[in-house]
Write a protein that holds these residues in place. Sequence first.
Motif, PDB file in Angstrom:
ATOM      1  N   VAL A   1       0.826  -1.206   0.000  1.00 31.88           N
ATOM      2  CA  VAL A   1       0.000   0.000   0.000  1.00 31.88           C
ATOM      3  C   VAL A   1       0.859   1.255   0.000  1.00 31.88           C
ATOM      4  N   THR A   2       1.994   1.149   0.650  1.00 29.80           N
ATOM      5  CA  THR A   2       2.929   2.283   0.701  1.00 29.80           C
ATOM      6  C   THR A   2       4.338   1.749   0.555  1.00 29.80           C
TER       7      THR A   2
ATOM      8  N   GLU B   1       9.694   2.592   4.538  1.00 28.79           N
ATOM      9  CA  GLU B   1      10.293   3.814   5.075  1.00 28.79           C
ATOM     10  C   GLU B   1      11.803   3.856   4.884  1.00 28.79           C
TER      11      GLU B   1
ATOM     12  N   LEU C   1      -0.873   0.194  -4.354  1.00 31.67           N
ATOM     13  CA  LEU C   1      -0.100   1.355  -3.905  1.00 31.67           C
ATOM     14  C   LEU C   1      -0.949   2.620  -4.009  1.00 31.67           C
ATOM     15  N   LYS C   2      -1.041   3.358  -2.900  1.00 31.29           N
ATOM     16  CA  LYS C   2      -1.905   4.546  -2.876  1.00 31.29           C
ATOM     17  C   LYS C   2      -1.138   5.844  -2.668  1.00 31.29           C
ATOM     18  N   VAL C   3       0.082   5.759  -2.143  1.00 32.08           N
ATOM     19  CA  VAL C   3       0.786   6.993  -1.825  1.00 32.08           C
ATOM     20  C   VAL C   3       2.286   6.814  -2.019  1.00 32.08           C
ATOM     21  N   LEU C   4       2.924   7.891  -2.471  1.00 28.54           N
ATOM     22  CA  LEU C   4       4.378   7.923  -2.603  1.00 28.54           C
ATOM     23  C   LEU C   4       4.980   8.551  -1.351  1.00 28.54           C
ATOM     24  N   PRO C   5       6.229   8.195  -1.046  1.00 27.62           N
ATOM     25  CA  PRO C   5       6.869   8.895   0.073  1.00 27.62           C
ATOM     26  C   PRO C   5       7.120  10.343  -0.308  1.00 27.62           C
TER      27      PRO C   5
ATOM     28  N   CYS D   1       0.376   1.280 -11.561  1.00 26.72           N
ATOM     29  CA  CYS D   1      -0.029   1.495 -10.169  1.00 26.72           C
ATOM     30  C   CYS D   1      -1.373   2.231 -10.208  1.00 26.72           C
TER      31      CYS D   1
ATOM     32  N   LEU E   1      -2.712   4.728  -7.486  1.00 30.68           N
ATOM     33  CA  LEU E   1      -1.906   5.907  -7.165  1.00 30.68           C
ATOM     34  C   LEU E   1      -2.524   7.124  -7.857  1.00 30.68           C
TER      35      LEU E   1
ATOM     36  N   THR F   1       3.746  13.708  -4.971  1.00 29.54           N
ATOM     37  CA  THR F   1       3.924  14.507  -3.762  1.00 29.54           C
ATOM     38  C   THR F   1       4.021  15.986  -4.140  1.00 29.54           C
TER      39      THR F   1
END
Length: 865
Positions: free
Chosen positions: A761-762, A765, A785-789, A806, A809, A813
């Motif tokens: 999903v992410t 880190e 995957l829903k979000v980028l760092p 993806c 997504l 950001t």
Amino acid sequence: MAASIVNSLLGKLASYAYQEASRAYGVYEDLKEFKDTLSIVSGVLLDAEEKKNKQHGLREWLNQIQDICVAAEDVLGGFELQDKKKKVMKASGNTMVKVRHLASSSNPVAFRRNMAHQIKEIRGKLDKVAADRTKFGLVSVDPRLAVQGRETYPDVDASSVIGRENETNEIVNLLMQPHPHGDADGNKSMCVIPIVGIGGMGKTTLAKSVFNDKRMDKLFRLKMWVHVSDDFDIRKIIIKIINSATASFLTSSSTPSSGLAHLENINNLDIVQLVSRLKQKLSGQKFLVVLDDVWNDNRAKWLELKDLIKVGAPGSKIIVTTRSNYIASMMGDVSSYDLKGLSPKDCLSLFVKWAFNEGEEEKHPNLVKIGKEIVKKCQGVPLAVRTLGSSLFSKFDTSKWEYVRDSEMWNLEQKNDDILPALKLSYDQMPLYLRQCFHYFSLYPKDHIFDSYVMCSLWVAHGLVQSLNGSEKPESIARKYIDELHSRSFIQDVNDYGSLYQFKVHDLIHDLALYVAKEHFVVVDSHNRNIPPQVRHLSIVEKEALGHALFPESRSVRSILFPIIGVGLENETVLDTWVSRYKYLHYLDLSDSSFESIPNSISKLEHLRFLDLSRNDKIRTLPNSICKLLQLQVLLLGGCTMLEHLPKGLGKLISLRHLIVTTKQSVLPYDEFASLIHLQTLSFHDCDNLKFLFRQKLPSIEELYLESCHCLESLPLNIFPKLQTLYINNCDKLNLLLNNESPMQTLRMKHLYLTSFSTLVTLPEWIVCAMETLETLLIMNLPDLKVLPKFPTIMTCLKRLYIVDCPQLLSLTSNTHLLTALEDLRIDGCPELCRKCLPQSGEYWPMIAHIKSVKIGELTGHEEE
């Protein structure tokens, strides 16, 4: 070809490793004297190659040189091997059992004496043959000075230019634009526009079309044409500019033709007078200069010339035509105009023009039909079309046209100004180390997709890449060679994925490789039954070819490869023959073979550097004798899905640098891997039983590839302190988010590829720990995957960002615009994100518009002008 072998030997002898080892074995002086004689021979080989077709004795002299050098390769190979055995014995504790097992000679004094004797014998033969060079009147020739370009001129018949109307208009529009970098004073008052393409593509013809376009007469007060070629002599160029400026003024002047009396002979003026005259001609004038056919890559020379001619009025322009991308970037103020091939329709029109008198083609529709097939092999290159068309002029015999259609370009007769001689100018201009690397392209079929890994391994295996200081890695040097070949327009369609570099070779460049490699590089197919005895490299492209007793008994063979996926060796008897016959093999590609075992005798190939057993899905075990190959640098076992376990003694392969593994083992022998102190690339493919890799550190590993290891659960990155490249694909159970090993702050990763994680999903880190060094980030097929760092401001090295498939997504950001080093952004298979990134209309476009190359979805793209 003798020149390539000599150069390879010189490279080895000059390397740091050889110098150190030769001192240790007490043969330094012997090798130094041998090297001195080689250097003398090397200086005259280019002249000998040029003259050999005219002097039968000279051909024999070159053959003798080559035979001596092949023998020298074998001797030096034994020298390297003994050095490796010594190191293995030292690492093994030097027990008597291991000494007897590994050492070919238990008496180092005897080995030293034998080695010195062999070197002295070879040196004596070389001295004797080298002395004969005076009989042939050979002279030392600088290859760069041997290049002779054809003088060009600006005049052109507009009706003879076919298919370049759009290109002419695009260049004219560029010339009408202001300088792209703002103000109109100083060195920004003059803009340089480069036109780049391979030899014969029509760069000069396009420049002529632009030069003679009527719009240019209105735009520029002066127009000057200078053919530069290989000799970038400032004085000569100044004289040409002055003469061309005078002719331009007189042509445009309303004065009568007697004005030609103003032309004067300025050849006798000194450089100060010439510079003064140049400034008189150009100062305050808005001018156009064409510098045609530039080969000079010395930036200092270019800047010297540029400083002299930038005295014109604002808006002055220079057009440069060159075959080199490096030269174009060095000279240009705008992105290079990369000249593409003609369309099939225009190619046929041009072909008909050269093959028939006007209207004559209507009488021979059958020949025109064959002509359509002939122009396909020209790949849009006008000079190739002209070459083949003119060769068939006034020939109406169908069989002759079919012969041209069915023959490789390099087999067809060529005149001095035809396509192969034109391309060979580029080849002759290359340094020798690059020419000998270029030959290896001939072993692969046309339209082959090359990758940097394979080509670099091939060159390194044959000693074509040497580190003179002992510190620079051969892979890094080989990668620079590929960059240089690209700069010189020898490779095209380049895709740079960071750690991997894919490219293609133009069909005509491939023909050139065949032409220059000739009998030493042979492609074996069912039609080729004549393999010359002096062959060094064999490429097998058809299974049917293996049924013939074609393979010569020659100690010269150094490579055997199967370059086409799916074509491999089926007959173990043939392998046995190769092992017994070609004991000096350096490169053995047995990929896609279908035999169940490898013979124990494989250990006889003591000089082997590269062994590829990929996709052998019948092999269950490998002989432990494979671990006696102490020179082996690359071992590829990927796709050997039936392999029960790795051979015992793997740690003895002290030269191993790249290892790809497929095995049914659930636990790997750490001690064996830890002994591979030079191993820098490690790959695991289809290791279905592997749950974890290692718990202790492997400090040499720089690249780690994990693919389809479905049981792999953990990946402690801290055991790879030097890791620069990480590729993970289709490892279902691997939990990237759980990595509590420390210290993660030491990550210095440059390239990260994450693909096919169905539940991610992410992103993990720990990626943040690599933000300061990361250059490539690829995320692909991550359906959840829903979000980028959030990219921190310190992420200043990222050059390539690829986001593919993806679909969940939805956004980038908010600080994507801070990725100032980003050059290549590709987003596809992400419907909503693609919509937001569309050029001009997308809400994210302002954040990414500064990026040099942006490709959004399959239907749209943006390239910076």
